[in-house]
Write an enzyme that holds these catalytic residues in place. Sequence first.
Site, mmCIF file in Angstrom:
data_model
loop_
_atom_site.group_PDB
_atom_site.id
_atom_site.type_symbol
_atom_site.label_atom_id
_atom_site.label_comp_id
_atom_site.label_asym_id
_atom_site.label_seq_id
_atom_site.Cartn_x
_atom_site.Cartn_y
_atom_site.Cartn_z
ATOM 1 N N CYS A 181 44.659 51.878 38.749
ATOM 2 C CA CYS A 181 45.741 51.867 39.735
ATOM 3 C C CYS A 181 47.135 52.012 39.113
ATOM 4 O O CYS A 181 48.125 52.039 39.841
ATOM 5 C CB CYS A 181 45.661 50.594 40.574
ATOM 6 S SG CYS A 181 44.090 50.454 41.456
ATOM 7 N N HIS A 316 53.267 45.469 42.830
ATOM 8 C CA HIS A 316 51.933 46.023 43.069
ATOM 9 C C HIS A 316 51.377 45.435 44.373
ATOM 10 O O HIS A 316 50.971 46.166 45.254
ATOM 11 C CB HIS A 316 51.034 45.719 41.880
ATOM 12 C CG HIS A 316 49.830 46.580 41.806
ATOM 13 N ND1 HIS A 316 49.888 47.959 41.840
ATOM 14 C CD2 HIS A 316 48.501 46.274 41.691
ATOM 15 C CE1 HIS A 316 48.667 48.469 41.749
ATOM 16 N NE2 HIS A 316 47.810 47.454 41.665
ATOM 17 N N HIS A 353 46.111 50.131 50.004
ATOM 18 C CA HIS A 353 46.221 50.320 48.559
ATOM 19 C C HIS A 353 45.809 51.747 48.195
ATOM 20 O O HIS A 353 44.615 52.072 48.182
ATOM 21 C CB HIS A 353 45.319 49.315 47.857
ATOM 22 C CG HIS A 353 45.445 49.294 46.367
ATOM 23 N ND1 HIS A 353 46.120 50.256 45.648
ATOM 24 C CD2 HIS A 353 44.973 48.420 45.429
ATOM 25 C CE1 HIS A 353 46.070 49.987 44.370
ATOM 26 N NE2 HIS A 353 45.376 48.875 44.210
#
Length: 440
Positions: A181, A316, A353
């Site tokens: 990620c 994040h 996400h």
Amino acid sequence: MTVPTREDADHIVISGMALEAPGGIDGPASYWSMLADAREVLGPLPRDRGWPIEEMLSLSRLDGWGGMRDVGGFLDGAAAFDPGFFGIGQREALATDPQQRVVLRVAWKALENTGTNPGAVEGEEAGCFVGTMPSEYGPRGAEVNEYSGHRVVGLGTMSAAGRVSHCLGLTGPSVTIDTSCTSALTALHLAAGAVRAGECDWALAGGATVMGSPLYFYEFAKHNALSADGHCRSYADDASGTLWGEGAGFVLVEKESRARRMGHRVYGRLLASAQNHNGKGRPILEPRVDAQERLVRKTIELAGIDPADVGMIEGHGTATRVGDPVELTALQNTYGVAGSAPLVGSVKSNVGHPQAAAGVLGLIKVLLAGRHGRIPPTLFSGNPTTRVDWDRSELRLATELRPWEPRGGVRCGAVSAFGASGANAHAIVAMPVDEEADNV
């Protein structure tokens, strides 16, 4: 402010941007509208990808498995592609991972955003750095079928950057990156380094995720780390897990002198970027406060700024019970103890996400916030997690659309990304006020 002026240094700047996100978002203008309006743009699981939806929604019946909801952040145009426009045959296009198709489309739009004709850059010593992750698209490679021979360059993680470089005719470095990620922010870091070192005159940097299979839904259901209520409640006390999404974004990086010479608008100066790894000692999926602290401190040092000047941090914020408190603690131990009072948030509360694209969607959010002089709210942030002591510092969650006052004519923002691979990335950008507020 201690940010160097244009005369002091030839900064690496961001002079073009493009993105696609859930909810039909196809560019910076619609993206900013969604952020400023505090909209959640999620939808049901796709029914046109051959996924076993009934089985997926029943995973909680299995011993040791968590459940999942019929919701995520999916691209409306994931299947839309004009292969002829990009010089690709129909059969090859079908064998090509949708991530590559989206990457081609968004990279093209990023160049157009600078005022550059993408069809006129052939032969330029320009780079392309793309973050992607495995998507399990298409049939197995080790079998005979009508797509055999096309898949060698059609796999998403193998040749995404090469597709762009080949299509545009770019002759600089071309690198596809998978650091989980953090992939898109890692791509930005490597692209800036290549431009700074003279390896290329300019570079496209970004990332994309289109889920060819429900792989990560299964993996995180087994870890009981998916949202229990179908919302990605970044940094909230009732956060129960993450919610998967898709997205793609690109920025164009070049030296400021070239941007001015070419007449490109400057969205922001990349003051510094850095990356590191958690190291060993704990499970690879487990984030580490100490590693994130080291990374943030290093980035601040490289940027040469007073951390108190950072007014916005795009974190994040995956809404996991472990990850969010670790991240917030690291921010308190760095920006917080240095007297900074930024507003912290995450676009994942809006779009889910987006995995490999997370960093670039966060970066573009910061750049647009600086350009508009407002910090967008993070959804579900009215009840911040009690797993951190908020009285330790002045860090706060962005609960509503707020003015972002500049310091010394500049707005400084930061963006973070952390990966399941143990990789961490952080960047600091500065948006001069004299560049703000035109249509993007």
